[in-house]
Design a protein around this motif. Structure first.
Motif, PDB file in Angstrom:
ATOM      1  N   THR B 144       0.847  -1.192   0.000  1.00  0.00           N
ATOM      2  CA  THR B 144       0.000   0.000   0.000  1.00  0.00           C
ATOM      3  C   THR B 144       0.889   1.252   0.000  1.00  0.00           C
ATOM      4  O   THR B 144       1.876   1.300   0.739  1.00  0.00           O
ATOM      5  N   PRO B 145       0.556   2.230  -0.826  1.00  0.00           N
ATOM      6  CA  PRO B 145       1.376   3.447  -0.810  1.00  0.00           C
ATOM      7  C   PRO B 145       1.281   4.169   0.544  1.00  0.00           C
ATOM      8  O   PRO B 145       2.258   4.685   1.059  1.00  0.00           O
ATOM      9  N   THR B 146       0.049   4.171   1.122  1.00  0.00           N
ATOM     10  CA  THR B 146      -0.128   4.811   2.435  1.00  0.00           C
ATOM     11  C   THR B 146      -0.926   3.905   3.357  1.00  0.00           C
ATOM     12  O   THR B 146      -1.792   3.159   2.906  1.00  0.00           O
ATOM     13  N   THR B 148      -3.748   3.629   5.471  1.00  0.00           N
ATOM     14  CA  THR B 148      -4.989   4.271   5.890  1.00  0.00           C
ATOM     15  C   THR B 148      -5.488   3.607   7.173  1.00  0.00           C
ATOM     16  O   THR B 148      -5.092   2.478   7.476  1.00  0.00           O
ATOM     17  N   LYS B 168       5.227  -0.339   2.181  1.00  0.00           N
ATOM     18  CA  LYS B 168       4.548   0.957   2.016  1.00  0.00           C
ATOM     19  C   LYS B 168       5.517   1.992   1.435  1.00  0.00           C
ATOM     20  O   LYS B 168       6.741   1.794   1.477  1.00  0.00           O
ATOM     21  N   GLY B 169       4.951   3.064   0.933  1.00  0.00           N
ATOM     22  CA  GLY B 169       5.782   4.144   0.384  1.00  0.00           C
ATOM     23  C   GLY B 169       6.638   3.655  -0.777  1.00  0.00           C
ATOM     24  O   GLY B 169       6.163   2.913  -1.632  1.00  0.00           O
TER      25      GLY B 169
END
Lengths: 192, 338
Positions: B144-146, B148, B168-169
Motif C-alpha cells: 500500500t502506498p499509504t 490508511t 509501504k511508500g
C-alpha cells in the motif's frame, strides 16, 4: 503300512531292528536305501517347515489380535475426543450463547435464543442445514435450579448405532428479560 | 551302483532347489507382509495427522481471536474445495472434509510451523468463528502506498506469527520483485490493476498468488497461477465484514473462498432467523424501544443471506442492524438486540 512297504521303508527298518542293517555306510547301498534316506530327509524338512509356518501363523494371529484390540481402544478414544469437541462446539454456538454488550459469556445460554433456535430446528429444511454440525446426536438442555425444565434441542438417532457417547457439561441459562441466571446442564449424546 | 550314484547326484541339486524355492517363498511372504505393514503404517500416520489437525481446528474454532503456532511434521497438507464445494484437507492418501469449520488457507502448506488463527465473523452479531491456517513458509506482502486507518486496523488484528510484511511508500514500488524460495508468496493490494502486471514479470517456479482488495466496494479480485504457470484471474468475490476480508488475505483459491462464503451465508440466514424469532418474542423492553423493527430487519437479512446474490443489500441490512444495536446499547435496553 502297505504304502510305506511299497516305498521300501519297512524292510530297511526291519533290517535295522534285526541287526542286518547296522551302520548304513558299512553296508552296500541299493537305490531303495537312497530313496528312503531322501524321503526321511524330505519328511524332516517338511515337518520343520510345517512347524515354522505354524509358528508364523500363530505369531501373526497374536499380532493381529493385539493390533485389533489397540485399534478398538484408539477408536473409543477418538469417539470420546470427538464427543468432547462436539459438546464444546455446541456450548459456544452463536445460536445459543449469551452476549452482554458484544462480549460473549462463556458456557452461558440465552433462554430466548434457546427457545427460538429450538423452534427453528423443527423446520426439516433448517434441521438438515444443521446436520453437518449436529450429525447423529441428541442435544438436550436441562435447567436444574431454581426450576427444573428439560428442552430437547435436536434429536437424530443413527439407525443401528454401535456406540453412543454421552457428555454432560454444566451451563448457565440467562433470562434476558429479568437478567437472571439459572443453573443447568447441556447433555449431548453422540451416536456412532 | 550306477543307479544309486545317479540318485545321489540328483538328490543334492534337488535339495538345493527345494531350499531355494522354500526360501524364496518365505522371503516373498515376509517382503509382502513388510510392504503391507509399511503402507498401513504410512496410512495410519496420515490418518492420525489428519485427525489431529481436525481436532486442533475444531477446538480452535470454538474460541475467537486466538492464534497459535503448531509444531507439525513436515508433511504436505493439501487444502481445497471442488467447484461443487466439497472442501477437504488431505495428507497423503487420507482426506477429511472441513465439516463445519470454515478454513481459509493456501492450497498447500507444510510443517513444521503451522499457524492457526481464529477470528469471529461479526455481521454485526457473531455468526461464526473463521479459521485461518497458514505456515511460516508462506509469505504475505501487503502493498500500500499509504497506511490508511482501515488498513492499519487490519494489520493490527493479524497475529505477528504469520509471515506478513507490509510494503509501504517507496518500498511498495519494488515489492513486486520479492520472492519466497521454497515457499509461496502472496501479494495483497488495496487498489485495482496491480496484480495484472505480474503477467509480464518473470516468476520462474515461484508459487505465486495475488489479491486486489477494494475497501469501498467490498470486492476482492483473486489472481493465481495454475500448474502450467499461467496467471489466471481476476476472479471477483465480495466480503461482508473484517473477518472474511482477513480470510481472503490468506486464501489462495477463489473456489475455497466462495465455498466458505456460501457456508457462511447459510449460517447467517439461519442465525438471522433465530434472532428474528428472538426479537419477535421479546415482550417487554426497559428502554421503550420496539423490537418489531429489529425483527423485520433480521427477517430481511435472513432472506438476502439465503439468496446470497446481492452483497450490497446484505451490507445495507448489516449496517441498519449495527446502528440499531448501537442505539440499544446506548439506551441500555434490556434485553439486548443480540
Amino acid at each position: 503300512m502297505a504304502k510305506s512297504h511299497k516305498l521300501g521303508l519297512r524292510p530297511y527298518f526291519l533290517r535295522r531292528i534285526r541287526g542286518t542293517a547296522t551302520a548304513g555306510r558299512h553296508l552296500p547301498r541299493s537305490g531303495q536305501d537312497y530313496n528312503r534316506k531322501a524321503q526321511i530327509q524330505m519328511f524332516e524338512t517338511v515337518a520343520v517347515l510345517v512347524i515354522f509356518f505354524f509358528l508364523i501363523a500363530f505369531g501373526l494371529s497374536f499380532y493381529f489380535l493385539v493390533s485389533k484390540t489397540q485399534a478398538s481402544k484408539e477408536y473409543e478414544r477418538t469417539l470420546q475426543l470427538r464427543s468432547i469437541t462436539f459438546t464444546q462446539k455446541i456450548a459456544t454456538l452463536p445460536e445459543l450463547d449469551c452476549v452482554r454488550v458484544t462480549v460473549q459469556v462463556e458456557r452461558c445460554f440465552d433462554s430466548l435464543k434457546t427457545d427460538a433456535f429450538r423452534h427453528i430446528l423443527q423446520n426439516p429444511g433448517i434441521k438438515d442445514d444443521y446436520f453437518a454440525l449436529f450429525g447423529y446426536s441428541n442435544v438436550t438442555i436441562q435447567e436444574i435450579f431454581p426450576s427444573v425444565h428439560t428442552y430437547q434441542l435436536y434429536d437424530r438417532a443413527l439407525p443401528n448405532a454401535s456406540a453412543s457417547i454421552p457428555t454432560t457439561i454444566p451451563i448457565l441459562l440467562r433470562n434476558p428479560h429479568k437478567n437472571t441466571y439459572s443453573f443447568g446442564v447441556l447433555r449431548v449424546t453422540l451416536y456412532a | 551302483m550306477v543307479a544309486s550314484s545317479k540318485s545321489g547326484q540328483l538328490e543334492v541339486p534337488l535339495n538345493w532347489l527345494f531350499i531355494l524355492i522354500a526360501g524364496g517363498a518365505i522371503l516373498i511372504t515376509f517382503f509382502a507382509f513388510i510392504q503391507r505393514q509399511q503402507s498401513a503404517s504410512e496410512l495410519s500416520i496420515a490418518e492420525n495427522l489428519v485427525s489431529d489437525l481436525e481436532s486442533i481446528a475444531s477446538v480452535a474454532g470454538t474460541a475467537k481471536g486466538t492464534a497459535q503456532q503448531i509444531d507439525f511434521p513436515e508433511e504436505d497438507i493439501t487444502i481445497g474445495c471442488t467447484p461443487d464445494c466439497s472442501c477437504l484437507f488431505s495428507i497423503g492418501a487420507i482426506s477429511k472434509p472441513f465439516g463445519t469449520n470454515l478454513i481459509y488457507s493456501p492450497n498447500l502448506i507444510r510443517g513444521p510451523n503451522l499457524v492457526l488463527y481464529s477470528i469471529d465473523w461479526n455481521v454485526p452479531f457473531r455468526a461464526n468463528n473463521l479459521l485461518i491456517l497458514t505456515n511460516s513458509r508462506t509469505r504475505y506482502i501487503l502493498i500500500t502506498p499509504t497506511l490508511t486507518p482501515p488498513i492499519n486496523r487490519l494489520i493490527s488484528i493479524i497475529p505477528n506469527m504469520t509471515n506478513l510484511r507490509v510494503a509501504k511508500g517507496p518500498e511498495a514500488q519494488t515489492a513486486k520483485n520479492q520472492r519466497q524460495p521454497e515457499g509461496k508468496i502472496r501479494f495483497i493490494y488495496f487498489s485495482q490493476g496491480q496484480c495484472d502486471d505480474f503477467r509480464g514479470i518473470e516468476l520462474d517456479e515461484q508459487d505465486f498468488s495475488c489479491l486486489e482488495v477494494d475497501l469501498e466496494k467490498h470486492t476482492l479480485d483473486f489472481y493465481y497461477r495454475n500448474r502450467a504457470g499461467t496467471i489466471l484471474g481476476p476472479d471477483r468475490q465480495t466480503y461482508l465484514s473484517e473477518g472474511d476480508l482477513i480470510g481472503a488475505l490468506f486464501t489462495e483459491s477463489p473456489d475455497q473462498y466462495r465455498c466458505n462464503s456460501q457456508a457462511e451465508m447459510l449460517r447467517l440466514a439461519n442465525l438471522a432467523s433465530v434472532y428474528q424469532r428472538r426479537a419477535a418474542n421479546v415482550t417487554t423492553s426497559t428502554c421503550g424501544k420496539s423490537y418489531t423493527d429489529a425483527a423485520t430487519q433480521f427477517e430481511r437479512l435472513a432472506t438476502e443471506a439465503r439468496k446470497a446474490e446481492n452483497a450490497s443489500k446484505l451490507l445495507l441490512h448489516y449496517s441498519i442492524l449495527s446502528n440499531l444495536s448501537e442505539e440499544f446499547i446506548r439506551l441500555s435496553c434490556k434485553p439486548e438486540l443480540f
